[in-house]
Design an enzyme around this catalytic site. Structure first.
Site, PDB file in Angstrom:
ATOM      1  NE  ARG A   5      81.719   8.316  19.193  1.00 16.07           N
ATOM      2  CZ  ARG A   5      80.853   9.355  19.583  1.00 16.07           C
ATOM      3  NH1 ARG A   5      81.329  10.283  20.589  1.00 16.07           N
ATOM      4  NH2 ARG A   5      79.708   9.578  18.839  1.00 16.07           N
ATOM      5  CE  LYS A  32      61.458  18.325  21.882  1.00 15.25           C
ATOM      6  NZ  LYS A  32      62.333  19.599  22.177  1.00 15.25           N
ATOM      7  N   GLY A  88      72.394   7.856  19.193  1.00 20.55           N
ATOM      8  CA  GLY A  88      72.971   7.559  20.568  1.00 20.55           C
ATOM      9  C   GLY A  88      72.091   6.571  21.309  1.00 20.55           C
ATOM     10  N   GLY A 141      74.763  12.574  15.137  1.00 19.94           N
ATOM     11  CA  GLY A 141      74.162  13.928  14.299  1.00 19.94           C
ATOM     12  C   GLY A 141      74.863  13.415  12.770  1.00 19.94           C
TER      13      GLY A 141
END
Ligand code: 13P
Length: 644
Positions: free
Chosen positions: A36, A195, A348, A371
């Site tokens: 990053r 999920k 991720g 996200g």
């Protein structure tokens, strides 16, 4: 993409405040993966080479507003120093006197973890304003945090009139907009993860875009239960069975095939070393858990991947963190890397699978944001990105807006903008903001020409519906896509000639604000109304109805245009104009509070000329002009812009 790029800004001699995402893994004070930090280097180097000083701001982990040394960015400062070969000035406290004066050109400074401040995640104004004082240009290169409306990603943009996306942010947005709005087809989405509850928005949105979809990982079992299949003890979200049915119905309706696994690697528990079996169909026997895709599924998925031109991949295909249930995901990674189609991957676990495979180079784009990338796939606008387009009302600058009405061909419009740019670059700053409303036909050319300049382009009207059977109309969303920054709403010519009423105007205002665009909202009385002493009543009614149910006026500019002064050569006297402007400011105060009232620009329109502009502009509550006739000639318009 309408957002300004770093390349569009003149950085020389400026101080840049840049939000970066240095949220890197650190173990025992050592950074274990500096991807990053490296990803932000192109922007950092460019800003410094262009002759600016630079303050970097990032979060690290979740210290929850406490000054917890476990989350210090000190190791990042050291790493950054090594990577850039430049001294990094590490500032632990925002109140450090060193930040009170401009930093010398070429200084590279890193602030301590911004989440040590309780205001950051709460997007508190006090912090946003403090950050706003740390530079004259705001850059956001923190794609991974752009889905958060925090002080450093969102709130502080209200305090910078010049803002841009950094190179990393730009690259990320471009990759996603390319695959979501104009992909080479067939387009395949591979959606994995545990999920379905976290990916419902993604599944719905992607069903509108893709040609086929793979759903794998833990998610299929909720769908399988909805279909009456055996799932053993596999992960199932009972509360989402109905939702799963709806997603299947939508896929059916759209004729999109969803490819679930056709066999599974199963075990009795998610633990390494236990007996592992493979099913020969999609059912999982009692007492077992589906933990990875089986060999037949892999074959099927390989065929799909190899026949696709574009692949969107988010989420692992099995219980990736526990070996050997990572095998399916790793195999998919190798298949995609060899495939001819391009792949944009995010999330991720997905990114860590790609990194483990050492096949990063074979991917078209690997997102640095988990996200944030999911929210883009959901079709959402990221608050940190929307904020870059936020128009900042700076009442110390007059806004001189040109309403060209039904004048100027695209060619004439281009010539005008060319001349304007030339003149502006030759002279000292005008002290005015420039906004031009050409005809729809000249929008494309004027937007292209003015890119990277400080000229904003707006549309003279828009319809409030997004799409549909509205012959002759253009939606706000379309104008936004085209690169418009402003929309003019409620002009008296639209009210009188086109019979637009307050209700329609209110719908339009709502649509403009919902789309994150700025607007100039016009109001004003007719001569008859003025003669009957009804000016204030008319203004009150137009104001109340036009702004009904509006709560946030950050993006609103008001224009008082007495109908009797428009195109007539009869200007309101400075006193007449000021009186109404003061009244409007008072209405703003009462409806939206002092801060909003103080910040909102109110323009005057109606026979403004180079001769009368100054006496109008010096009035306390007149913050600019909306000009028709006198804006059509470059010479005259320039005299208005440079009236000081
Ligand atoms: P004039 O400047 O030509 O009077 O037009 C004012 C106007 O209508 C701007 O919107």
């Amino acid at each position: 993409m309408a957002t300004l790029s770093l390349r569009d800004l003149n950085l020389s001699g400026r101080q840049v405040f840049m939000r970066v995402d240095f949220n890197v893994p650190i173990k025992n004070g050592k950074i274990t993966d500096d991807t990053r930090i490296k990803a932000a280097l192109p922007s950092i180097t460019y800003i410094l080479e262009e002759g600016a000083s630079l303050i970097l701001c990032s979060h690290l982990g979740r210290p929850k507003g406490d000054n917890n040394s476990e989350f210090t960015l000190k190791p990042v400062a050291i790493n950054l120093q090594e990577l850039t070969g430049k001294t990094v000035l590490f500032v632990e406290n925002l109140d450090d006197p060193i930040l009170k004066k401009p930093l010398p050109q070429g200084t590279l400074c890193l602030l301590e973890n911004i989440r040590f401040d309780k205001g950051e995640e709460k997007n508190y104004d006090i912090l946003s304003e403090k950050l706003g004082k740390l530079g004259d240009i705001y850059v956001n290169d923190a794609f991974g945090t752009a889905h958060r409306a925090h002080s450093s990603t969102e709130g502080t943009t209200r305090f910078f009139s010049r803002k841009a996306a950094g190179f990393l942010m730009e690259k990320e947005l471009l990759a996603f907009s390319q695959i979501l709005s104009s992909p080479s087809r067939p387009l395949l989405a591979i959606i994995g993860g545990a999920k379905i509850s976290t990916k419902i928005g993604v599944l719905y949105n992607l069903l509108d875009k893709v040609d086929s979809m793979i759903i794998a990982g833990g998610m299929p079992f909720t769908f399988f239960k909805a279909m009456g299949k055996e799932i053993g003890n596999s992960l199932c979200e009972d509360d989402f069975i109905e939702e799963a049915r709806k997603i299947l119905d939508k896929a059916n309706e759209k004729g999109i095939k969803i490819y679930f696994p056709v066999d599974h690697v199963i075990s009795q528990k998610l633990e390494p070393g236990l007996e592992i079996k493979t099913t020969n169909n999609e059912n999982v026997p009692e007492g077992y858990i589906g933990l990875d895709i089986g060999p037949e599924t892999l074959k099927l998925y390989a065929e799909l991947i190899n026949s696709s031109k574009t692949i969107i991949w988010n989420g692992p295909l099995g219980a990736f963190e526990t070996k050997p249930f990572d095998e399916g995901t790793m195999a998919i990674c190798r298949i995609i890397a060899k495939a001819k189609g391009i792949c944009v991957a995010g999330g991720g676990d997905t990114v860590s699978a790609i990194n483990q495979s050492n096949l990063e180079k074979a991917f078209y784009h690997i997102s640095t944001g988990g996200g944030a990338s999911l929210e883009l796939l959901e079709g959402k606008i990221l608050p940190g990105v929307a904020a870059l387009d936020r128009y900042v009302q700076d009442r110390s600058m007059k806004l001189i807006a040109a309403n060209w009405k039904m004048n100027k061909s695209p060619c004439e419009a281009m010539e005008f903008i060319d001349e304007l740019i030339k003149k502006i670059s030759e002279t000292k700053p005008s002290g005015s903001d420039i906004l031009i409303f050409p005809t729809y036909l000249a929008l494309k050319e004027t937007i292209c020409k003015s890119r990277g300049t400080e000229i904003s382009i707006g549309a003279q009207n828009a319809y409030f519906k997004d799409s549909g059977a509205y012959t002759g109309e253009i939606s706000v969303a379309m104008l936004k896509e085209a690169g418009c920054k402003f929309i003019l709403i409620g002009h008296s010519e639209r009210r009188t000639v086109f019979r637009e009423d307050d209700e329609l105007i209110n719908e339009k205002i709502k649509a403009v604000l919902a789309n994150g665009l700025n607007l100039v909202f016009c109001l004003g009385e007719t001569l008859e109304e003025r003669k009957q002493n009804k000016t204030f009543d008319v203004i009150l009614k137009q104001f109340k109805k036009g702004l009904d149910e509006i709560t946030d006026i950050d993006r609103l500019v008001i224009a008082y245009e007495p109908v009797w002064a428009i195109g007539t050569g009869v200007t309101a006297t400075p006193e007449q104009a000021q009186e109404v402007h003061e009244y409007i400011r008072d209405l703003l105060l009462r409806q939206f509070g002092k801060e909003a009232a103080d910040r909102t620009r109110i323009l005057y329109g109606g026979s403004v000329t180079p001769e009368n502009v100054k006496e109008l502009m010096i009035q306390k509550d007149i913050d600019g002009a909306l000009v028709g006739g006198a804006s059509l000639e470059t010479g005259k318009y320039l005299r208005l812009v440079f009236y000081k």
